[in-house]
Design an enzyme around this catalytic site. Structure first.
Site, PDB file in Angstrom:
ATOM      1  N   ASP A  23      -0.993   8.679  -6.909  1.00 39.09           N
ATOM      2  CA  ASP A  23      -1.113   9.761  -5.903  1.00 39.09           C
ATOM      3  C   ASP A  23       0.210  10.459  -5.609  1.00 39.09           C
ATOM      4  O   ASP A  23       0.206  11.595  -5.142  1.00 39.09           O
ATOM      5  CB  ASP A  23      -1.805   9.285  -4.612  1.00 39.09           C
ATOM      6  CG  ASP A  23      -1.037   8.268  -3.818  1.00 39.09           C
ATOM      7  OD1 ASP A  23      -0.096   7.644  -4.354  1.00 39.09           O
ATOM      8  OD2 ASP A  23      -1.388   8.071  -2.629  1.00 39.09           O
ATOM      9  N   ASP A  75      -4.367   7.081   1.024  1.00 32.77           N
ATOM     10  CA  ASP A  75      -4.957   6.239   2.078  1.00 32.77           C
ATOM     11  C   ASP A  75      -5.464   7.082   3.244  1.00 32.77           C
ATOM     12  O   ASP A  75      -6.590   6.916   3.717  1.00 32.77           O
ATOM     13  CB  ASP A  75      -3.924   5.231   2.604  1.00 32.77           C
ATOM     14  CG  ASP A  75      -3.372   4.365   1.492  1.00 32.77           C
ATOM     15  OD1 ASP A  75      -3.959   4.371   0.396  1.00 32.77           O
ATOM     16  OD2 ASP A  75      -2.358   3.694   1.726  1.00 32.77           O
TER      17      ASP A  75
HETATM   18  C1  GLA Z   1      -0.224   2.609  -0.988  1.00 36.64           C
HETATM   19  C2  GLA Z   1       0.136   4.036  -0.621  1.00 36.64           C
HETATM   20  C3  GLA Z   1      -0.742   5.034  -1.374  1.00 36.64           C
HETATM   21  C4  GLA Z   1      -0.773   4.747  -2.859  1.00 36.64           C
HETATM   22  C5  GLA Z   1      -1.036   3.261  -3.140  1.00 36.64           C
HETATM   23  C6  GLA Z   1      -0.892   2.916  -4.592  1.00 36.64           C
HETATM   24  O1  GLA Z   1      -1.505   2.291  -0.541  1.00 36.64           O
HETATM   25  O2  GLA Z   1       0.020   4.244   0.758  1.00 36.64           O
HETATM   26  O3  GLA Z   1      -0.289   6.344  -1.110  1.00 36.64           O
HETATM   27  O4  GLA Z   1       0.412   5.172  -3.482  1.00 36.64           O
HETATM   28  O5  GLA Z   1      -0.167   2.432  -2.400  1.00 36.64           O
HETATM   29  O6  GLA Z   1      -1.882   3.537  -5.347  1.00 36.64           O
END
Ligand code: GLA
Length: 390
Positions: free
Chosen positions: A39, A177
């Site tokens: 992301d 997230d």
């Molecule tokens: C955490 C971060 C997300 C993403 C994941 C890995 O959850 O908050 O933004 O980068 O790790 O995919």
């Protein structure tokens, strides 16, 4: 949900006293099915919101203070912060998250003009990689929108929450997230292109199978993890690639293009990191295609390949997550299994046939305890909606 709500309403009165208009809210946690560490590389992700999450009971108060209380951290009591001083303070502990959200709204010109009393309760295991912090941010943002009538869409809410996490908490996370939580839809996963925030809901109809989350109980916090380090490794690799190919993010490359240009990356470790970002993005696109074609077996195989890449190329798994996933792969009725979230501890996600779920939990649990020396926790989860007034 009704019972938790009533208990929390009573607890709110016990902590803050009676009166005023007291409103209960909820925002979910999330699990990512595939598309990990893509992301912040302009790639795709495929998360879904859960029915576990963060409850919050809120009311305006007559002061210029936020009075914040968490049932999960009762020993810390009510944490009181002034709206005139919204700066990060170590002693405010978990309350920095809601404080950061209020600060982020103000940065966007949406100033909170009255104090609030808020009681929180989360039933997402803390530090599990199921986004308890993003859930706390999004529920707070939703409370501000509802209470003060701010003109913000749910996508804005996800961006403001991410801004708080990046600039106030200091974790350089991507958008996955907060987006998954703010935009959650029952029984659907969200296929999100993080380069432009275009998204599509994909129904998750796992005929005869369930989503099982295994929590390693190895605690991790993004702030002290190698998360920011991975992110900057990818950024450096991108700069190196830009000298030979015109791209803005690793997510723009196909596997073939990566193989063609990869020698521009001057270091083996960075080359592995970038390889993961490129291949994981392509895997995510293929996985969603497979799901649309009702080919859950291929979806599962891509989940497994995702874990291998996170283990060997991105190096964010560790013995606990590898033990859980490798034990899961050995079980009957397992369609796919991988770590989920940032890694370095946290959870795995597996798709398991209905009739195999009980044996799966028992066997993986035993193998994990034997090898790691402490228990893992298992949750058969359901996909839920985004933030709401209860
Ligand atoms: C955490 C971060 C997300 C993403 C994941 C890995 O959850 O908050 O933004 O980068 O790790 O995919």
């Amino acid at each position: 949900m009704q019972k938790i709500k009533e208990e929390l309403m009573a607890k709110f009165t016990a902590v803050f006293g009676p009166g005023g208009q007291v409103i209960p809210y909820f925002a979910p946690g999330r699990v990512n099915l595939i598309g990990e560490h893509t992301d912040y590389n302009g790639g795709h992700v495929f998360p879904c919101a859960l029915t576990i999450g963060t409850y919050a009971i809120a009311r305006k108060n007559t002061s210029r203070n936020l009075r914040l209380y968490s049932v999960n951290f009762e020993e810390l009591g009510v944490i009181e912060v002034s709206l005139e001083d919204l700066s990060y303070a170590k002693e405010d502990d978990w309350a920095n998250y809601p404080k950061g959200v209020v600060w982020a709204f103000a940065e966007r010109g949406m100033k909170v003009d009255a104090g609030l009393d808020i009681l929180y309760f989360g039933n997402i295991p803390n530090s599990s990689g199921l986004s308890s912090s993003a859930s706390l941010e999004v529920v707070t943002a939703y409370i501000l929108k509802q209470t003060f009538g701010f003109d913000t869409s749910l996508i804005d809410i996800s961006l403001i929450s991410q801004y708080a996490e990046n600039k106030f908490i200091g974790v350089n996370c991507g958008i996955m997230d907060q987006f998954a939580i703010a935009m959650g839809k029952k029984d659907h996963a969200i296929f999100l292109d993080t380069s432009n925030l275009e998204y599509e809901y994909a129904p998750i109809q796992l005929e005869g199978a369930k989503i099982v989350i295994a929590c390693s109980n190895k605690k991790r916090g993004l702030g002290d993890s190698k998360y920011n380090e991975r992110r900057s490794e990818c950024e450096t690799a991108l700069e190196e690639l830009k000298k030979v190919v015109s791209i803005e993010s690793l997510g723009e490359l196909s596997e073939e293009q990566f193989e063609q240009y990869k020698d521009a990356i001057g270091d083996d470790v960075r080359r592995k990191r970038a390889k993961h970002a490129v291949y994981e993005n392509q895997r995510t696109i293929k996985a969603v295609d497979a799901l649309k074609a009702n080919d859950i077996e291929t979806f599962g195989k891509l989940m497994n390949a995702s874990h291998v890449s996170l283990r060997d190329d991105y190096e964010v798994t560790g013995i606990e997550l590898d033990t859980l996933v490798e034990a899961s792969w050995e079980q009957d009725g397992v369609i796919g299994s991988r770590m989920t979230g940032a890694g370095f501890g946290g959870c795995t996600v597996s798709i398991v046939k209905d009739e195999a779920v009980d044996a799966f939990i028992k066997n993986v649990s035993d193998l994990y305890l034997q090898k790691i020396g402490y228990k893992a926790d298992f949750y058969v989860v359901e996909i839920g909606n985004g933030p709401t007034v209860l």
